[in-house]
Design an enzyme around this catalytic site. Sequence first.
Site, PDB file in Angstrom:
ATOM      1  N   PRO A  67       7.584 -30.240 -28.399  1.00  0.00           N
ATOM      2  CG  PRO A  67       9.238 -30.129 -26.765  1.00  0.00           C
ATOM      3  CD  PRO A  67       9.020 -30.104 -28.224  1.00  0.00           C
ATOM      4  CG  HIS A  68       2.338 -29.319 -28.186  1.00  0.00           C
ATOM      5  ND1 HIS A  68       2.989 -30.362 -28.805  1.00  0.00           N
ATOM      6  CD2 HIS A  68       1.082 -29.738 -27.969  1.00  0.00           C
ATOM      7  CE1 HIS A  68       2.144 -31.364 -28.972  1.00  0.00           C
ATOM      8  NE2 HIS A  68       0.974 -31.018 -28.465  1.00  0.00           N
ATOM      9  CB  CYS A  69       1.883 -27.477 -22.527  1.00  0.00           C
ATOM     10  SG  CYS A  69       3.034 -26.208 -21.951  1.00  0.00           S
TER      11      CYS A  69
END
Length: 155
Positions: A67-69
């Site tokens: 998961p990344h942002c």
Amino acid sequence: MQPLAHLLTPERTACQVPGLSKKRLFETLARIISDDQISLPYDEVFDHLIARERLGSTGLGEGIAIPHCRIGNCSQPLGTLITLSEPIDFDAPDGRPVDLVFALLVPEEANQQHLDTLASLARLFSQASFCDDLRRVDDPVTMYELAVNATAIAS
């Protein structure tokens, strides 16, 4: 190249975390990050991770998710590495549940750095022996040391 050496800290490394669901996982990730980084409030981290996941699953397959942002108030890329006590459904391309997670946050304006870091992480986590080693560890300090000393294969 040691892609995790500049992203990870022992405080953002955890073993055998109860996952239960993707939402609970993101709550846990947001808590770990916000507890370690005072400039990144829990709600903001959680909301950004959820918003990115709504665009499409960040599950890679083989039980791995990244998961990344991009997020404001993040001065440099940072990561959180956890193993889950029980695999959870993650809508991964291969349909396998996830038990190994690396969350990546990068500064809002760091578009190319975000892509380059993700590519490096994907190469590293595509190495089955590396992932197997992480899964076998039940101590966060040992897992941290294993992770930061790992090198990614060249693409």
